[in-house]
Structure formats: C-alpha cells, structure tokens
Write a protein that holds these residues in place. Structure first.
Motif, PDB file in Angstrom:
ATOM      1  N   GLU A 112     -19.281  10.996  96.383  1.00 32.03           N
ATOM      2  CA  GLU A 112     -20.519  10.666  95.674  1.00 32.03           C
ATOM      3  C   GLU A 112     -20.509  11.199  94.244  1.00 32.03           C
ATOM      4  OE1 GLU A 112     -23.710  13.933  97.076  1.00 32.03           O
ATOM      5  OE2 GLU A 112     -22.596  13.000  98.732  1.00 32.03           O
ATOM      6  N   ASP A 113     -19.818  12.328  94.029  1.00 34.00           N
ATOM      7  CA  ASP A 113     -19.712  12.899  92.688  1.00 34.00           C
ATOM      8  C   ASP A 113     -18.811  12.038  91.806  1.00 34.00           C
ATOM      9  OD1 ASP A 113     -21.228  15.187  93.559  1.00 34.00           O
ATOM     10  OD2 ASP A 113     -19.392  15.936  94.497  1.00 34.00           O
ATOM     11  N   ILE A 114     -17.736  11.527  92.386  1.00 30.47           N
ATOM     12  CA  ILE A 114     -16.832  10.649  91.644  1.00 30.47           C
ATOM     13  C   ILE A 114     -17.569   9.373  91.231  1.00 30.47           C
ATOM     14  CG2 ILE A 114     -14.684   9.327  91.755  1.00 30.47           C
ATOM     15  CD1 ILE A 114     -13.658  11.393  93.773  1.00 30.47           C
ATOM     16  N   LYS A 115     -18.383   8.831  92.134  1.00 22.83           N
ATOM     17  CA  LYS A 115     -19.158   7.630  91.807  1.00 22.83           C
ATOM     18  C   LYS A 115     -20.103   7.898  90.645  1.00 22.83           C
ATOM     19  CE  LYS A 115     -19.019   5.517  96.414  1.00 22.83           C
ATOM     20  NZ  LYS A 115     -19.820   5.121  97.613  1.00 22.83           N
ATOM     21  N   GLU A 116     -20.670   9.099  90.613  1.00 19.64           N
ATOM     22  CA  GLU A 116     -21.566   9.468  89.512  1.00 19.64           C
ATOM     23  C   GLU A 116     -20.809   9.506  88.180  1.00 19.64           C
ATOM     24  OE1 GLU A 116     -25.177  10.289  87.791  1.00 19.64           O
ATOM     25  OE2 GLU A 116     -24.765   9.744  89.886  1.00 19.64           O
ATOM     26  N   LEU A 117     -19.554   9.981  88.221  1.00 16.65           N
ATOM     27  CA  LEU A 117     -18.732   9.990  87.010  1.00 16.65           C
ATOM     28  C   LEU A 117     -18.503   8.569  86.512  1.00 16.65           C
ATOM     29  CD1 LEU A 117     -16.903  11.340  84.891  1.00 16.65           C
ATOM     30  CD2 LEU A 117     -15.031  11.194  86.550  1.00 16.65           C
ATOM     31  N   TYR A 118     -18.187   7.665  87.420  1.00 18.86           N
ATOM     32  CA  TYR A 118     -17.938   6.278  87.017  1.00 18.86           C
ATOM     33  C   TYR A 118     -19.169   5.648  86.370  1.00 18.86           C
ATOM     34  CZ  TYR A 118     -13.277   5.945  89.033  1.00 18.86           C
ATOM     35  OH  TYR A 118     -11.935   6.107  89.276  1.00 18.86           O
ATOM     36  N   LYS A 119     -20.352   6.019  86.830  1.00 19.01           N
ATOM     37  CA  LYS A 119     -21.581   5.511  86.210  1.00 19.01           C
ATOM     38  C   LYS A 119     -21.657   5.950  84.740  1.00 19.01           C
ATOM     39  CE  LYS A 119     -24.422   5.399  90.414  1.00 19.01           C
ATOM     40  NZ  LYS A 119     -25.616   5.999  91.085  1.00 19.01           N
ATOM     41  N   LYS A 120     -21.260   7.195  84.487  1.00 19.01           N
ATOM     42  CA  LYS A 120     -21.278   7.700  83.118  1.00 19.01           C
ATOM     43  C   LYS A 120     -20.222   7.002  82.261  1.00 19.01           C
ATOM     44  CE  LYS A 120     -23.073  12.238  84.455  1.00 19.01           C
ATOM     45  NZ  LYS A 120     -24.413  12.041  83.868  1.00 19.01           N
ATOM     46  N   LEU A 121     -19.075   6.696  82.874  1.00 19.28           N
ATOM     47  CA  LEU A 121     -18.005   6.023  82.140  1.00 19.28           C
ATOM     48  C   LEU A 121     -18.422   4.622  81.685  1.00 19.28           C
ATOM     49  CD1 LEU A 121     -14.874   7.010  84.287  1.00 19.28           C
ATOM     50  CD2 LEU A 121     -15.624   8.010  82.126  1.00 19.28           C
ATOM     51  N   ASP A 122     -19.415   4.044  82.331  1.00 23.41           N
ATOM     52  CA  ASP A 122     -19.887   2.717  81.934  1.00 23.41           C
ATOM     53  C   ASP A 122     -20.447   2.707  80.518  1.00 23.41           C
ATOM     54  OD1 ASP A 122     -19.175   1.463  84.308  1.00 23.41           O
ATOM     55  OD2 ASP A 122     -21.111   1.866  85.272  1.00 23.41           O
ATOM     56  N   ASP A 123     -20.816   3.881  80.000  1.00 21.45           N
ATOM     57  CA  ASP A 123     -21.356   3.965  78.636  1.00 21.45           C
ATOM     58  C   ASP A 123     -20.282   3.792  77.573  1.00 21.45           C
ATOM     59  OD1 ASP A 123     -23.902   4.423  79.609  1.00 21.45           O
ATOM     60  OD2 ASP A 123     -23.749   6.608  79.470  1.00 21.45           O
ATOM     61  N   ILE A 124     -19.021   3.936  77.954  1.00 20.03           N
ATOM     62  CA  ILE A 124     -17.935   3.843  76.976  1.00 20.03           C
ATOM     63  C   ILE A 124     -17.771   2.388  76.541  1.00 20.03           C
ATOM     64  CG2 ILE A 124     -15.489   4.286  76.567  1.00 20.03           C
ATOM     65  CD1 ILE A 124     -15.595   6.469  78.645  1.00 20.03           C
ATOM     66  N   LYS A 125     -17.648   2.195  75.224  1.00 20.43           N
ATOM     67  CA  LYS A 125     -17.624   0.847  74.655  1.00 20.43           C
ATOM     68  C   LYS A 125     -16.288   0.553  73.962  1.00 20.43           C
ATOM     69  CE  LYS A 125     -22.615   0.811  73.772  1.00 20.43           C
ATOM     70  NZ  LYS A 125     -22.881   2.066  74.486  1.00 20.43           N
ATOM     71  N   ASP A 126     -16.105  -0.706  73.634  1.00 20.86           N
ATOM     72  CA  ASP A 126     -14.923  -1.117  72.877  1.00 20.86           C
ATOM     73  C   ASP A 126     -14.789  -0.264  71.613  1.00 20.86           C
ATOM     74  OD1 ASP A 126     -14.538  -3.079  74.727  1.00 20.86           O
ATOM     75  OD2 ASP A 126     -15.082  -4.757  73.432  1.00 20.86           O
ATOM     76  N   GLY A 127     -13.571   0.176  71.336  1.00 18.69           N
ATOM     77  CA  GLY A 127     -13.324   0.968  70.138  1.00 18.69           C
ATOM     78  C   GLY A 127     -13.474   2.464  70.335  1.00 18.69           C
ATOM     79  N   ASP A 128     -14.023   2.891  71.478  1.00 12.57           N
ATOM     80  CA  ASP A 128     -14.180   4.318  71.752  1.00 12.57           C
ATOM     81  C   ASP A 128     -12.846   4.937  72.171  1.00 12.57           C
ATOM     82  OD1 ASP A 128     -16.872   4.249  71.172  1.00 12.57           O
ATOM     83  OD2 ASP A 128     -17.514   4.090  73.262  1.00 12.57           O
ATOM     84  N   ILE A 129     -12.813   6.254  72.162  1.00 14.58           N
ATOM     85  CA  ILE A 129     -11.634   7.018  72.576  1.00 14.58           C
ATOM     86  C   ILE A 129     -12.004   7.859  73.789  1.00 14.58           C
ATOM     87  CG2 ILE A 129     -10.038   8.886  71.925  1.00 14.58           C
ATOM     88  CD1 ILE A 129     -10.272   7.943  69.021  1.00 14.58           C
ATOM     89  N   LEU A 130     -11.130   7.840  74.806  1.00 18.13           N
ATOM     90  CA  LEU A 130     -11.336   8.676  75.991  1.00 18.13           C
ATOM     91  C   LEU A 130     -10.150   9.613  76.152  1.00 18.13           C
ATOM     92  CD1 LEU A 130     -12.849   9.495  78.566  1.00 18.13           C
ATOM     93  CD2 LEU A 130     -11.663   7.637  79.758  1.00 18.13           C
ATOM     94  N   LEU A 152     -11.694   0.958  83.445  1.00 21.97           N
ATOM     95  CA  LEU A 152     -12.118   0.628  82.078  1.00 21.97           C
ATOM     96  C   LEU A 152     -11.178  -0.367  81.398  1.00 21.97           C
ATOM     97  CD1 LEU A 152     -13.031   4.259  80.951  1.00 21.97           C
ATOM     98  CD2 LEU A 152     -14.647   2.423  81.513  1.00 21.97           C
ATOM     99  N   GLY A 153     -10.299  -0.962  82.181  1.00 23.58           N
ATOM    100  CA  GLY A 153      -9.233  -1.788  81.624  1.00 23.58           C
ATOM    101  C   GLY A 153      -9.690  -3.028  80.881  1.00 23.58           C
ATOM    102  N   ASN A 154     -10.920  -3.500  81.145  1.00 20.41           N
ATOM    103  CA  ASN A 154     -11.393  -4.703  80.458  1.00 20.41           C
ATOM    104  C   ASN A 154     -12.021  -4.388  79.104  1.00 20.41           C
ATOM    105  OD1 ASN A 154     -13.591  -3.369  81.618  1.00 20.41           O
ATOM    106  ND2 ASN A 154     -14.784  -5.251  81.866  1.00 20.41           N
ATOM    107  N   LYS A 155     -12.024  -3.102  78.729  1.00 19.82           N
ATOM    108  CA  LYS A 155     -12.577  -2.697  77.428  1.00 19.82           C
ATOM    109  C   LYS A 155     -11.444  -2.254  76.501  1.00 19.82           C
ATOM    110  CE  LYS A 155     -16.947  -1.080  79.420  1.00 19.82           C
ATOM    111  NZ  LYS A 155     -17.903   0.049  79.542  1.00 19.82           N
ATOM    112  N   LYS A 156     -11.655  -2.412  75.210  1.00 22.29           N
ATOM    113  CA  LYS A 156     -10.648  -2.027  74.214  1.00 22.29           C
ATOM    114  C   LYS A 156     -10.845  -0.553  73.856  1.00 22.29           C
ATOM    115  CE  LYS A 156     -10.314  -6.706  72.384  1.00 22.29           C
ATOM    116  NZ  LYS A 156     -10.525  -7.594  71.210  1.00 22.29           N
TER     117      LYS A 156
END
Length: 300
Positions: A112-130, A152-156
């Motif tokens: 459930e904690d990992i799922k929460e992380l993925y929700k936060k990762l949804d905020d990352i947009k094209d052009g961002d750095i991770l 996140l593979g469908n984002k640049k």
C-alpha cells in the motif's frame, strides 16, 4: 522540476572517540547528527544551489519526523510517505583510530505504501528530471527502479540513476539520461580490474553501449570523467584539499552536475560544477555550503 527518491533515509549519528575499546564504557569527545540518504543529499545540495526540487521517500516514527524537520529547516521541499509502523534508520558512524559503521535495517515498506509512491509520481511531467539513488530496502522488490521507469515510460523524463551492481545494470536498457558509477563500482559491475584512465573510458563506453546516454565516473581525489551522449570525453581534475568526510561527496557531484546542466545546457560546465560540489562536501564535515562550492568552482 527535479524530483529525488530516497527509499531508506536515515539520521547518521557520528560519534568520535579518542581510543575505542570493546567491552568497556567509551566516552565521546564529539557528536554530530546528519541527514542520510543519497537522494536526500542530492535534494539538499540542489536547494543550496537554488535549483527547485522535491524529495520523495518513505519515513517512519519519531526519527522520520526529525528527517522531515531537518529538511524543512534547510528549505527543502519534501513529500514523504509516512509509514504506519517502525522507525526510520539511525546509522551509527564511530570514528576513532579506525572508522566503524552500524547501519540499521529500516522500517517495513508495504504494498500500500508503494502504491502511494506511484500516486505521487503521477505529478512528474514531460521535461522533468527524476533522480533515483541508493540501495533498496529488503522489503521492496529489487526491480523497483525498473518498475518506476516503466511506469513513467510514456513521459519524456530524464532519469538519473546512482546505484550499484544489478540495480544499475538492469536499468541501462531504458536509456537513462545519466548514471554515476565510481571507479570501484565500474569494476564490480563489469567484473574487471581497472588500472588507468584509458581503461575507465573503455569500460564506461561499454555502459553507454548498454544504453546509458551519459556516464559520469567519479575518481575521488583524481577528479571525474564524463562520457557524454555526443561521443565526447570530458576530464577534469579535483582540487586539492583536506578530506574531512567523503560521505555525500558523490551525491553532491550528481547535484552539482544537474544544476550546471540546467543553468548552461553544457556538459563541460556541468562537470566542473559537479566536481566543485563533490569536492566542497568532501572538504566539509557536513554537506557543502553554496559559498564553499562557489569558492572551489571559481578557483578552477
């Protein structure tokens, strides 16, 4: 925007004892408490260099609260997931005639904690750095780096990975923007013995052939070599100075490189700032200040 992930952050409790002996009471003459975790270190240095970023990760218990408090005091933006049970790590660094470390295991991270992380990762947009840096706790799948990149593979997005052995090797096929092995890690990953800078370049190019766009190889007091995505080989020496603490120096180099690349879009400049940041942290008891980084950068 730049994002960092630290899966197992810590408080590093550094104690100094004149002469440590087992089986008796030893008394310290100096004690310090620092933030720990590679992604956190990157976020701290980026913040000091004026680069907007946000730190993701997992924290637990009162030690997790202190990690967040310390980051807040430094002006860092942090969006950590608070785990229901356990404690964030306290790692003990004992410095005497010899240096010894006791690194804690850390809290359990559940599905459930990992799922929460993925929700936060949804905020990352094209052009961002991770930036994904550091080891993986035993309660997480060892494929978590790969899983995140695929998610996140469908984002640049520019992925920067600073990890060891299989954790790093397994993400190369996804063509990360930057990886940062040091000389020893390069030897371990490719099962070779490296005796010269020419060999460092040779084996660094193998990692490029496996998918990495840019390979930044740190060589401690000898500086660093960057193999860039355009086929360039850029070398810079490290400045001379008294090494007070090597912990966090590599993370500082990554942060300096990112800051330099964002500021100038130039790999030579980025490498220079990366070396300045890494050296400044090595010459300090804690992570470097901006003033120390600038001092080294402008003297080079």
């Amino acid at each position: 925007m730049i994002y960092t992930i630290t899966f197992n952050p810590s408080l590093d409790y550094v104690v100094k004892v004149k002469e440590f002996n087992t089986g008796i009471v030893n008394r310290t003459y100096k004690e310090q408490l620092f933030l720990g975790g590679k992604g956190i270190n990157v976020s701290v240095i980026l913040t000091k260099l004026g680069i907007n970023n946000k730190a993701f990760g997992f924290v637990a218990g009162f030690t997790g609260d202190e990690i967040r408090n310390k980051l807040n005091d430094l002006g860092c933006k942090a969006d950590f997931i608070k785990l229901k049970n356990g404690l964030s790590r306290i790692n003990v660094k004992l410095k005497s005639k010899e240096e010894s470390e006791i690194n804690a295991k850390g809290p359990e991270i559940k599905e459930e904690d990992i799922k929460e992380l993925y929700k936060k990762l949804d905020d990352i947009k094209d052009g961002d750095i991770l930036v994904m840096a550091g080891s993986i706790p035993s309660t997480l799948p060892q494929t978590i780096y790969e899983d995140i990149i695929k998610y996140l593979g469908n984002k640049k997005i520019k992925f920067i990975v600073d990890a060891t052995k299989e954790l790093l090797l397994n993400v190369l096929k996804y063509k990360p923007f930057l990886i940062k092995p040091n000389k020893c890690e390069l030897e371990e990953m490719l099962n070779v013995k490296i005796n010269s800078q020419d060999e460092i370049i040779k084996y660094g190019k193998k990692l490029q052939e496996m998918g990495a766009k840019n390979v930044l190889i740190s060589m401690a007091g000898e500086g660093a070599i960057l193999l860039d995505e355009n086929g360039g080989v850029i070398k810079h020496k490290a400045p001379k100075g008294e090494v007070k603490n090597s912990v966090g120096a590599g993370d500082s180099m990554v942060a300096g490189f990112i800051a330099g690349f964002i500021q100038e879009n130039n790999y030579d400049y980025a490498l220079k700032l990366g070396i300045a940041a890494g050296s400044a942290s090595a010459f300090s008891e804690d992570l470097a200040t901006k003033e120390k980084i600038d001092e080294i950068f402008f003297q080079k």
